[in-house]
Design an enzyme around this catalytic site. Structure first.
Site, short mmCIF file in Angstrom:
data_model
loop_
_atom_site.label_atom_id
_atom_site.label_comp_id
_atom_site.label_asym_id
_atom_site.label_seq_id
_atom_site.Cartn_x
_atom_site.Cartn_y
_atom_site.Cartn_z
CB CYS A 30 7.58 24.22 -10.80
SG CYS A 30 9.07 25.21 -10.72
CB CYS A 33 7.99 26.93 -13.24
SG CYS A 33 9.17 25.61 -13.03
#
Length: 107
Positions: A30, A33
């Protein structure tokens, strides 16, 4: 630096904590993230007296991830007194917005 938690120590580190806990549900794949990680690591130090910040890798911890119905990354959930009290999904928050949000739960 944010503490890494997993399915085995989540209850102790998050649910039994003596102050509000922000759990960053993240994944290695991600990009948002990974972009948020330095800010959360810095806030874990800056706000250490009022809020605990931990990270949970969703790929390696399906138990907690499914228990709290986390489906999108990043998902940030604030726990207080052993229960989830607020959530934000996505990486749209600035450092200042995150501080204000966390301080509102620490008060």
């Amino acid at each position: 630096m944010a503490l890494n938690v997993d399915d085995t120590n989540f209850s102790h580190e998050v649910l039994a904590a003596d102050r509000p806990v922000l759990v960053d549900f993240w994944a290695e794949w991600c990009a948002p993230c990974l972009a948020m990680a330095p800010t959360l690591d810095e806030l874990a130090v800056t706000l250490a007296n009022s809020v605990k910040i931990v990270k949970l890798d969703v790929a390696n911890n399906p138990g907690v991830t499914s228990q709290y119905n986390v489906r999108n990354m990043p998902t940030l959930i604030v726990f207080k007194n052993g229960a989830p009290v607020d959530m934000k999904v996505g990486a749209g928050q600035s450092r200042v917005q995150l501080i204000k949000w966390l301080e509102s739960h620490a008060a």
